[in-house]
Design an enzyme around this catalytic site. Structure first.
Site, PDB file in Angstrom:
ATOM      1  N   MET A 115     -12.011   4.641  -0.619  1.00 14.76           N
ATOM      2  CA  MET A 115     -13.132   5.316   0.487  1.00 14.76           C
ATOM      3  C   MET A 115     -13.028   6.837   0.602  1.00 14.76           C
ATOM      4  O   MET A 115     -13.019   7.553   1.287  1.00 14.76           O
ATOM      5  CB  MET A 115     -11.936   4.900   1.758  1.00 14.76           C
ATOM      6  CG  MET A 115     -11.125   3.392   2.216  1.00 14.76           C
ATOM      7  SD  MET A 115      -9.956   3.486   3.220  1.00 14.76           S
ATOM      8  CE  MET A 115      -8.449   3.636   2.069  1.00 14.76           C
ATOM      9  N   MET A 158      -9.208   8.737  -0.231  1.00 18.61           N
ATOM     10  CA  MET A 158      -9.945   9.006   0.563  1.00 18.61           C
ATOM     11  C   MET A 158     -10.044  10.479   0.361  1.00 18.61           C
ATOM     12  O   MET A 158      -9.360  11.442   0.011  1.00 18.61           O
ATOM     13  CB  MET A 158      -8.913   9.132   2.226  1.00 18.61           C
ATOM     14  CG  MET A 158      -8.537   7.614   2.726  1.00 18.61           C
ATOM     15  SD  MET A 158      -7.074   7.661   4.275  1.00 18.61           S
ATOM     16  CE  MET A 158      -6.473   6.385   4.229  1.00 18.61           C
ATOM     17  N   ASP A 207      -6.920  -6.046   4.336  1.00 19.34           N
ATOM     18  CA  ASP A 207      -6.077  -4.540   4.306  1.00 19.34           C
ATOM     19  C   ASP A 207      -6.413  -4.802   5.806  1.00 19.34           C
ATOM     20  O   ASP A 207      -7.568  -3.707   6.525  1.00 19.34           O
ATOM     21  CB  ASP A 207      -7.268  -3.933   3.302  1.00 19.34           C
ATOM     22  CG  ASP A 207      -5.615  -2.205   3.270  1.00 19.34           C
ATOM     23  OD1 ASP A 207      -4.819  -2.330   3.776  1.00 19.34           O
ATOM     24  OD2 ASP A 207      -7.290  -2.219   2.413  1.00 19.34           O
ATOM     25  N   HIS A 262      -1.061  -1.270  -4.005  1.00 18.29           N
ATOM     26  CA  HIS A 262      -2.190  -0.921  -3.771  1.00 18.29           C
ATOM     27  C   HIS A 262      -2.263   0.664  -3.121  1.00 18.29           C
ATOM     28  O   HIS A 262      -1.496   1.157  -2.790  1.00 18.29           O
ATOM     29  CB  HIS A 262      -2.689  -1.965  -2.492  1.00 18.29           C
ATOM     30  CG  HIS A 262      -3.917  -1.533  -1.762  1.00 18.29           C
ATOM     31  ND1 HIS A 262      -4.922  -2.037  -2.113  1.00 18.29           N
ATOM     32  CD2 HIS A 262      -4.411  -1.104  -0.330  1.00 18.29           C
ATOM     33  CE1 HIS A 262      -6.307  -1.989  -1.165  1.00 18.29           C
ATOM     34  NE2 HIS A 262      -5.455  -0.921  -0.120  1.00 18.29           N
ATOM     35  N   ASP A 320      -4.600   3.763  -2.199  1.00 19.35           N
ATOM     36  CA  ASP A 320      -5.847   4.118  -0.926  1.00 19.35           C
ATOM     37  C   ASP A 320      -6.344   5.456  -1.931  1.00 19.35           C
ATOM     38  O   ASP A 320      -5.802   6.798  -1.150  1.00 19.35           O
ATOM     39  CB  ASP A 320      -5.584   3.759   0.302  1.00 19.35           C
ATOM     40  CG  ASP A 320      -4.831   2.915   1.267  1.00 19.35           C
ATOM     41  OD1 ASP A 320      -6.169   1.794   0.854  1.00 19.35           O
ATOM     42  OD2 ASP A 320      -4.502   2.597   1.179  1.00 19.35           O
ATOM     43  N   SER A 339       0.560  -1.053  -0.351  1.00 22.73           N
ATOM     44  CA  SER A 339      -0.406   0.043  -0.352  1.00 22.73           C
ATOM     45  C   SER A 339       0.830   1.017   0.011  1.00 22.73           C
ATOM     46  O   SER A 339       1.430   1.663   1.433  1.00 22.73           O
ATOM     47  CB  SER A 339      -1.138  -0.111   1.008  1.00 22.73           C
ATOM     48  OG  SER A 339      -1.411   1.098   1.509  1.00 22.73           O
ATOM     49  N   HIS A 384      -8.582   0.961  -4.009  1.00 21.97           N
ATOM     50  CA  HIS A 384      -9.340   1.066  -2.945  1.00 21.97           C
ATOM     51  C   HIS A 384     -10.245   2.290  -2.647  1.00 21.97           C
ATOM     52  O   HIS A 384      -9.311   3.627  -2.271  1.00 21.97           O
ATOM     53  CB  HIS A 384      -8.425   0.647  -2.203  1.00 21.97           C
ATOM     54  CG  HIS A 384      -9.473   0.512  -0.717  1.00 21.97           C
ATOM     55  ND1 HIS A 384      -8.747   0.015   0.492  1.00 21.97           N
ATOM     56  CD2 HIS A 384     -10.780   0.260  -0.337  1.00 21.97           C
ATOM     57  CE1 HIS A 384      -9.673  -0.275   2.028  1.00 21.97           C
ATOM     58  NE2 HIS A 384     -11.260   0.428   0.652  1.00 21.97           N
ATOM     59  N   MET A 390     -11.508  -5.397   5.382  1.00 16.36           N
ATOM     60  CA  MET A 390     -10.640  -4.303   6.514  1.00 16.36           C
ATOM     61  C   MET A 390     -10.401  -4.807   7.802  1.00 16.36           C
ATOM     62  O   MET A 390     -11.441  -4.957   8.723  1.00 16.36           O
ATOM     63  CB  MET A 390     -11.600  -2.233   6.281  1.00 16.36           C
ATOM     64  CG  MET A 390     -11.428  -1.964   5.513  1.00 16.36           C
ATOM     65  SD  MET A 390      -9.916  -1.230   4.805  1.00 16.36           S
ATOM     66  CE  MET A 390      -9.069  -1.188   5.799  1.00 16.36           C
TER      67      MET A 390
HETATM   68  C1  DX5 Z   1      -6.674   2.289   5.488  1.00 19.20           C
HETATM   69  C2  DX5 Z   1      -5.994   1.523   5.088  1.00 19.20           C
HETATM   70  C3  DX5 Z   1      -4.802   0.610   4.430  1.00 19.20           C
HETATM   71  C4  DX5 Z   1      -3.502   0.756   4.940  1.00 19.20           C
HETATM   72  C5  DX5 Z   1      -3.018   0.093   5.108  1.00 19.20           C
HETATM   73  O1  DX5 Z   1      -7.164   2.944   5.244  1.00 19.20           O
HETATM   74  O2  DX5 Z   1      -6.741   1.216   3.637  1.00 19.20           O
HETATM   75  O3  DX5 Z   1      -4.641   0.111   3.210  1.00 19.20           O
HETATM   76  O4  DX5 Z   1      -2.728   1.554   4.262  1.00 19.20           O
HETATM   77  O5  DX5 Z   1      -1.992   0.030   6.175  1.00 19.20           O
HETATM   78  P1  DX5 Z   1      -0.873  -0.896   7.332  1.00 19.20           P
HETATM   79  O6  DX5 Z   1      -0.685  -2.106   6.314  1.00 19.20           O
HETATM   80  O7  DX5 Z   1       0.398   0.812   7.475  1.00 19.20           O
HETATM   81  O8  DX5 Z   1      -1.722  -1.532   8.359  1.00 19.20           O
HETATM   82 ZN    ZN Z   2      -6.954   0.187   1.546  1.00 20.03          ZN
END
Ligand code: DX5
Ligand code: ZN
Length: 217
Positions: free
Chosen positions: A66, A35, A176, A31, A33, A6, A64, A138
């Site tokens: 969010m 947000m 994740d 990956h 993310d 990620s 992904h 998650m």
């Molecule tokens: C959290 C994200 C994850 C995050 C995971 O909201 O969706 O993808 O980057 O990070 P680690 O592996 O550090 O928990």
């Molecule tokens: Zn993620």
């Protein structure tokens, strides 16, 4: 095991160097993310950065989102180069809109994943298993990297694995949040196919951290 580092935990002053290290590791996916500061209390990247990452990486891009407006942002990030677009079930108002977004993304030539927060019963994704490519479980509250793995996720993964196998759905299970060699081993045993790892990969030696997850199962 498919490993999806990620990039949220990357050192952004070293982006190219770290991307190259990921490319030279056993990781097959990247990956990303996204947000929006509403669905989760944090902001991350937009489509421009995603496009640049796309340009500099040959890996399968696992995006992904969010975000509250999954309908709109799925278009934006498919356009930015996602190979798989995962949105949250909790962001959709009803089953009809979930189905509509899934088929829209598929028609754009992109694979589709459905994600659920730790508090959402895993059974909530069961009605969609015949029409999606992946479920993203998650294992922390979405929004930040570096949180501890929630142990109750193991049971959720097992329940999902049982349902997928019982009906022979061709759906991958991705996990994740808080993944390292130890928690990765637990979720691999429970039936996960894809492990997302942020801090574990980027705060350690990238190639060997990826390898320790890749060899699980
Ligand atoms: C959290 C994200 C994850 C995050 C995971 O909201 O969706 O993808 O980057 O990070 P680690 O592996 O550090 O928990
Ligand atoms: Zn993620």
């Amino acid at each position: 095991m498919i490993v999806a580092p990620s990039i949220l935990s990357m050192d952004f002053t070293q982006t190219l160097k770290q991307l190259q290290e990921v490319e030279s590791s056993k990781a097959k996916w990247l990956h990303v993310d996204i947000m929006d500061g509403h669905f989760v209390p944090n902001l991350s990247f937009g489509p421009d950065i995603t496009k640049q990452i796309r340009k500099h990486s040959k890996l399968f891009m696992d995006v992904h989102i969010m975000v509250e407006d999954a309908d709109h942002y799925s278009d934006v990030f498919v356009e930015a180069g996602a190979n798989l677009l995962t949105f949250h079930l909790e962001a959709c108002k009803d089953a009809e809109s979930v189905h509509r977004i899934i088929s829209k993304i598929h028609h754009q030539g992109c694979q589709v994943g459905l994600s659920i927060r730790p508090q959402t019963p895993v059974e909530a994704v069961f009605p969609y298993l015949s029409v999606i490519d992946l479920v993203l479980i998650m294992s922390v509250n979405p929004g930040y990297g570096g949180q501890s793995f929630m142990e109750e996720s193991v049971d959720r993964i097992q329940r999902l694995r049982k349902e997928i196998d019982a009906h022979q759905h061709s759906v991958l299970i991705e996990v994740d949040g808080g993944i390292n060699a130890e928690t990765g081993h637990k979720v691999a045993q429970a039936g996960a196919d894809v492990l997302v790892a942020g801090s574990y990969v980027f705060k350690n030696d990238i190639v060997s951290a990826v390898e320790s997850l890749w060899k699980l199962k």
